[in-house]
Scaffold this active site. Sequence first.
Site, PDB file in Angstrom:
ATOM      1  N   ASP A  80       0.827  -1.209   0.000  1.00  0.00           N
ATOM      2  CA  ASP A  80       0.000   0.000   0.000  1.00  0.00           C
ATOM      3  C   ASP A  80       0.859   1.257   0.000  1.00  0.00           C
ATOM      4  OD1 ASP A  80       0.820  -0.817   2.583  1.00  0.00           O
ATOM      5  OD2 ASP A  80      -0.644   0.496   3.516  1.00  0.00           O
ATOM      6  N   GLU A 138      -0.610  -1.830   5.245  1.00  0.00           N
ATOM      7  CA  GLU A 138       0.292  -1.761   6.399  1.00  0.00           C
ATOM      8  C   GLU A 138       0.220  -0.401   7.069  1.00  0.00           C
ATOM      9  OE1 GLU A 138       3.415  -0.856   8.942  1.00  0.00           O
ATOM     10  OE2 GLU A 138       3.331   0.098   6.971  1.00  0.00           O
ATOM     11  N   GLU A 139      -0.054   0.638   6.270  1.00  0.00           N
ATOM     12  CA  GLU A 139       0.068   2.004   6.761  1.00  0.00           C
ATOM     13  C   GLU A 139      -1.080   2.476   7.645  1.00  0.00           C
ATOM     14  OE1 GLU A 139       2.648   3.674   6.562  1.00  0.00           O
ATOM     15  OE2 GLU A 139       3.771   3.169   4.769  1.00  0.00           O
ATOM     16  N   HIS A 364       7.920   8.626   4.415  1.00  0.00           N
ATOM     17  CA  HIS A 364       6.701   9.434   4.496  1.00  0.00           C
ATOM     18  C   HIS A 364       6.951  10.899   4.117  1.00  0.00           C
ATOM     19  CE1 HIS A 364       4.286   6.470   7.232  1.00  0.00           C
ATOM     20  NE2 HIS A 364       5.133   5.827   6.441  1.00  0.00           N
TER      21      HIS A 364
END
Length: 391
Positions: A80, A138-139, A364
């Site tokens: 993702d 996962e995020e 990020h």
Amino acid sequence: MNKKLINTLQEKEARMIEIRRYLHEHPELSFKEEETPKYIADFYKDKDCEVETNVGPNGVKVTIDSGKPGKTIAIRADFDALPIKEATGLPFASKNEGVMHACGHDAHTAYMLILGETLIEMKDQFKGKVIIIHQPAEEMPPGGAQGMIKDGVLDGVDHVLGAHVMSTMEAGKVFYREGFVQTGRAYFKLNVQGSGGHGSSPHMANDAIVAGAQFVTEVQTIVSRRLSPFETGVITIGSFDGKGQFNVIKDAVELEGDVRALTDDTRDTIEKELKRLVEGLEATFGVTCDFEFKKDYPALYNDPEFTQYVAQTIQNADADDIKGIEVCEPQPPSEDFAFYAATLPSTFIYSGAAPKDGKIYPHHHPKFTIDESSMLVAAEAVGTVVLDYLS
């Protein structure tokens, strides 16, 4: 056998990079992955393996069965992306406005696809099974791992191994750590209800902003005065919704925050102390508080015995692309691989991916990028362990 694996992966590196760049151009957000799992499943089409889709949901489980009795090892890669507007200027930058692979999950999927293909080609040379976990989400809590575990992705598995490319670590090297290696996480929200009024007459009101501001200040004492100096904890107030009129005393405010802790016990201590401060806030200011604390990802624990085996196996590998393997410090971010590690003895390692030009941006970040050679290193490291474990 290991030399054959490495030679084959080296020959396929260009395809690995091509896949990664395609995925980078077409990122999808957590729990909204539609095309990526189709792409993954299609990659394995006509290959000698079993492919299960909609696991989790949105996840893809691939089983490589040697046909000979033996152990079973699972290897995991997430796929993702994040709600970030890309600013890298790369020729293969995201074509999905406001969505970006800013954490390397595109690289994880690319290396795993090529490694999976290679292991399928070599399955007559090992015993047992390899389970490939292509995981979504996962995020974003609650994460994709729990759903895949619930759907049986770990049934019959002995160990799970995962790898993450890291833009802040030296390229060419593999990093590991025994025990707790990444923090657990929690979310909290506090609603403070006071009594509104005229800005000229605070004695006739009960200012929620003052109470909320006191809470923000007192929260900082939990880490400094309630945790042992040898414990790791972080508390961040990320949102303070107190917008109003300059001459009006607010009757209510809402705060939201983030908690990170390197052990689940530390996270429990922080939760207890936050609740104690909330009770004190009500007593001190005469306000009413509604407090919510949600635990999501536990702290990631690398099984010491299996981790030592993984590290030693990689150390002994005859792989020129792996320049070394080193112990790293604990990592502050959280990672839902922790759910696999809480279920089975597991290990999560890191492939250094710092760009050669020295322009390093953290994960990020809108300009996040990696040294793409980190994918080959990850594939060789994980593949070496798989073959050794099943030999």
